[in-house]
Scaffold this motif. Structure first.
Motif, short mmCIF file in Angstrom:
data_model
loop_
_atom_site.label_atom_id
_atom_site.label_comp_id
_atom_site.label_asym_id
_atom_site.label_seq_id
_atom_site.Cartn_x
_atom_site.Cartn_y
_atom_site.Cartn_z
N SER A 28 -7.43 13.44 9.51
CA SER A 28 -6.70 14.58 10.10
C SER A 28 -7.62 15.58 10.81
O SER A 28 -7.23 16.18 11.81
CB SER A 28 -5.87 15.30 9.03
OG SER A 28 -6.70 15.92 8.06
N ARG A 29 -8.82 15.75 10.31
CA ARG A 29 -9.75 16.69 10.94
C ARG A 29 -10.06 16.27 12.38
O ARG A 29 -10.35 17.10 13.24
CB ARG A 29 -11.06 16.80 10.15
CG ARG A 29 -10.92 17.45 8.80
CD ARG A 29 -12.30 17.73 8.22
NE ARG A 29 -12.26 17.97 6.79
CZ ARG A 29 -13.33 18.27 6.06
NH1 ARG A 29 -14.52 18.34 6.64
NH2 ARG A 29 -13.23 18.46 4.77
N PHE A 30 -10.02 14.95 12.62
CA PHE A 30 -10.30 14.45 13.97
C PHE A 30 -9.23 14.93 14.95
O PHE A 30 -9.53 15.41 16.04
CB PHE A 30 -10.38 12.92 13.95
CG PHE A 30 -11.06 12.33 15.14
CD1 PHE A 30 -12.44 12.17 15.16
CD2 PHE A 30 -10.34 11.94 16.26
CE1 PHE A 30 -13.08 11.63 16.28
CE2 PHE A 30 -10.96 11.40 17.37
CZ PHE A 30 -12.34 11.25 17.39
N GLY B 63 -10.94 14.15 29.81
CA GLY B 63 -12.08 15.04 29.64
C GLY B 63 -12.56 15.26 28.22
O GLY B 63 -13.35 16.18 27.96
N ILE B 64 -12.09 14.44 27.28
CA ILE B 64 -12.55 14.57 25.89
C ILE B 64 -13.88 13.83 25.73
O ILE B 64 -13.96 12.62 25.99
CB ILE B 64 -11.51 14.01 24.89
CG1 ILE B 64 -10.21 14.83 24.95
CG2 ILE B 64 -12.06 14.01 23.47
CD1 ILE B 64 -10.35 16.30 24.58
N ASP B 65 -14.90 14.55 25.29
CA ASP B 65 -16.23 13.99 25.06
C ASP B 65 -16.31 13.55 23.59
O ASP B 65 -16.51 14.38 22.70
CB ASP B 65 -17.30 15.04 25.39
CG ASP B 65 -18.72 14.52 25.25
OD1 ASP B 65 -18.93 13.54 24.51
OD2 ASP B 65 -19.63 15.11 25.86
N TYR B 66 -16.15 12.26 23.35
CA TYR B 66 -16.10 11.73 21.99
C TYR B 66 -17.34 12.09 21.19
O TYR B 66 -17.24 12.55 20.04
CB TYR B 66 -15.94 10.21 22.05
CG TYR B 66 -15.84 9.53 20.70
CD1 TYR B 66 -14.61 9.37 20.06
CD2 TYR B 66 -16.97 9.01 20.06
CE1 TYR B 66 -14.52 8.74 18.83
CE2 TYR B 66 -16.89 8.38 18.84
CZ TYR B 66 -15.66 8.25 18.23
OH TYR B 66 -15.56 7.63 17.00
N ASP B 67 -18.52 11.91 21.80
CA ASP B 67 -19.77 12.17 21.07
C ASP B 67 -19.87 13.63 20.66
O ASP B 67 -20.35 13.95 19.56
CB ASP B 67 -20.98 11.79 21.93
CG ASP B 67 -21.10 10.29 22.13
OD1 ASP B 67 -20.52 9.54 21.31
OD2 ASP B 67 -21.76 9.86 23.09
N ASP B 68 -19.40 14.52 21.52
CA ASP B 68 -19.44 15.94 21.19
C ASP B 68 -18.44 16.27 20.09
O ASP B 68 -18.71 17.09 19.21
CB ASP B 68 -19.14 16.79 22.44
CG ASP B 68 -19.41 18.27 22.20
OD1 ASP B 68 -20.57 18.63 21.97
OD2 ASP B 68 -18.43 19.05 22.21
N VAL B 69 -17.29 15.63 20.13
CA VAL B 69 -16.27 15.84 19.09
C VAL B 69 -16.81 15.46 17.71
O VAL B 69 -16.73 16.25 16.76
CB VAL B 69 -14.99 15.01 19.39
CG1 VAL B 69 -14.07 14.97 18.16
CG2 VAL B 69 -14.24 15.59 20.57
N VAL B 70 -17.40 14.26 17.60
CA VAL B 70 -17.85 13.81 16.28
C VAL B 70 -19.06 14.60 15.81
O VAL B 70 -19.22 14.84 14.60
CB VAL B 70 -18.14 12.29 16.27
CG1 VAL B 70 -16.84 11.51 16.52
CG2 VAL B 70 -19.20 11.89 17.28
#
Length: 369
Positions: free
Chosen positions: A206-208, A332-339
């Motif tokens: 859920s945090r994701f 525009g979602i940067d996966y690496d930045d999100v994680v």
């Protein structure tokens, strides 16, 4: 009311409770959940212990003894938490025996302040908790930080069963599985019985969505907003695809032939944080055999009442998950930045919770002193 939970169990998902308290233990509540709601494991964290300690009088007698002994707050917190973990492990021991050690597990976390410290310190902490609890059905929770990975390998190599926690990214999850395999290979070289070493990998769900949804709202386009609430499920499904790849390698097969058990994926953080979403979505949409779903009691009750458990909702949806990830990247979602942000925030939250636990304990010790 428990038909949905039975269906979930029949699909090969182990139901664990994400909560523990001495009140649950002394009233027989945990035994009732095992009997009536198919609960076969328990996870804990510092926030759960702090909450338990601040309610009622279940800890009063032990707190008085700790005051009389004059122990410091660090020793006191370990005395109290390991007492509860031992008790819960004993309650779950029949499940452990019935499932040949697969379930009936209780998790306790290493001091999260060590998450970004030396692996040697974390391994020493894991060893100390393993000795303190002294039950075969305990899991030692170690965060999947870069500093945590060598500690995971070391603990497993010594025969310590590990719950790897705080996993967000597919890349880190692959590193976790590599650390697990290396730990088992070392354990084998050390002459240990691999069938006695269990592990789960806790992939946070859920945090994701919370982090990605915040970014999608900021982007604000119709294409972006259409993707809200879809990232976490896609990420978790792709994690399971990565797991399937690893357990089909010759490296794993050699360990399996030597008696090793798989490191099951565990869906953590499955309580829905956005009230606009169905409150059972992180259970209903992550059903597949060979997994664990650890739920707060509120989610457990919701699934029992109105969950939609209808076959495998992971394996048939890999392509859809990849498409979702591609769409997120396109808007525009940067996966690496999100994680990266989620891991940093997760460690910080763990440390904050630990400090709150110490503060709560100090307060309670003063009350009875």
């Amino acid at each position: 009311m428990s038909e949905n939970l039975k269906r979930l169990t029949d699909q090969g998902v182990s139901i664990w409770l994400d909560d523990i308290s001495r009140e649950r233990l002394r009233t027989g509540n945990l035994e009732a959940l095992i009997r009536d709601k198919y609960v076969v494991g328990v996870t804990s964290n510092p926030t759960i212990f702090a909450s338990a300690m601040s309610k009622g009088d279940a800890y009063e007698s032990q707190l008085r003894d700790l005051v009389v002994r004059g122990v410091d707050v660090g020793e006191a917190v370990r005395a109290i938490t390991t007492f509860d973990i031992r008790w819960a492990a004993d309650v779950l021991r029949p499940v452990f025996d019935r499932t040949d050690g697969v379930d009936g597990r209780v998790s306790i976390e290493v001091d999260p302040r060590l998450a970004n410290q030396s692996a040697e310190q974390t391994a020493a902490e894991a060893r100390a908790l393993w000795w303190l609890v002294d039950r075969p059905n305990v899991f030692i929770k170690i965060p999947a930080t870069l500093d945590g990975l060598p500690a995971i390998t070391q603990a497993l190599s010594e025969g310590i069963s590990v719950n790897v926690t705080l996993i967000f990214s597919l890349e880190r999850y692959r590193a976790v599985m590599d650390a697990w395999l290396e730990g088992l290979e070392r354990a084998k070289a050390n002459g240990l019985d691999l069938s006695k070493i269990e592990s789960v990998a806790s992939f946070f769900v859920s945090r994701f969505d919370t982090e990605v949804d915040k970014r999608l709202e900021k982007i604000g386009t119709p294409e972006a907003l259409e993707l809200k609430g879809k990232a976490a499920i896609a990420n978790a499904r792709l994690a399971f695809a990565a797991y399937e790849e690893v357990v089909n390698t010759p490296r794993w097969q050699a360990l399996k032939d030597a008696g090793a058990r798989p490191q099951r994926p565990l869906w953590a953080s499955t309580g829905v944080k956005n009230p606009e979403y169905p409150d059972t979505m992180y259970v209903d949409q992550l059903v597949t055999a060979g997994t664990v779903n650890t739920m707060p009691e509120k989610t457990l009750d919701a699934v029992a009442d109105h969950g939609n458990i209808d076959g495998d909702t992971v394996r048939p949806f890999y392509e859809q998950a990849w498409n979702t990830m591609a769409a997120l990247k396109q808007v525009g979602i940067d996966y690496d930045d999100v994680v990266r942000a989620l891991e940093d925030e997760g460690v910080e939250k763990f440390v904050t919770s630990w400090n709150e636990l110490l503060g709560t304990l100090e307060t309670e010790l003063k009350k009875v002193g």
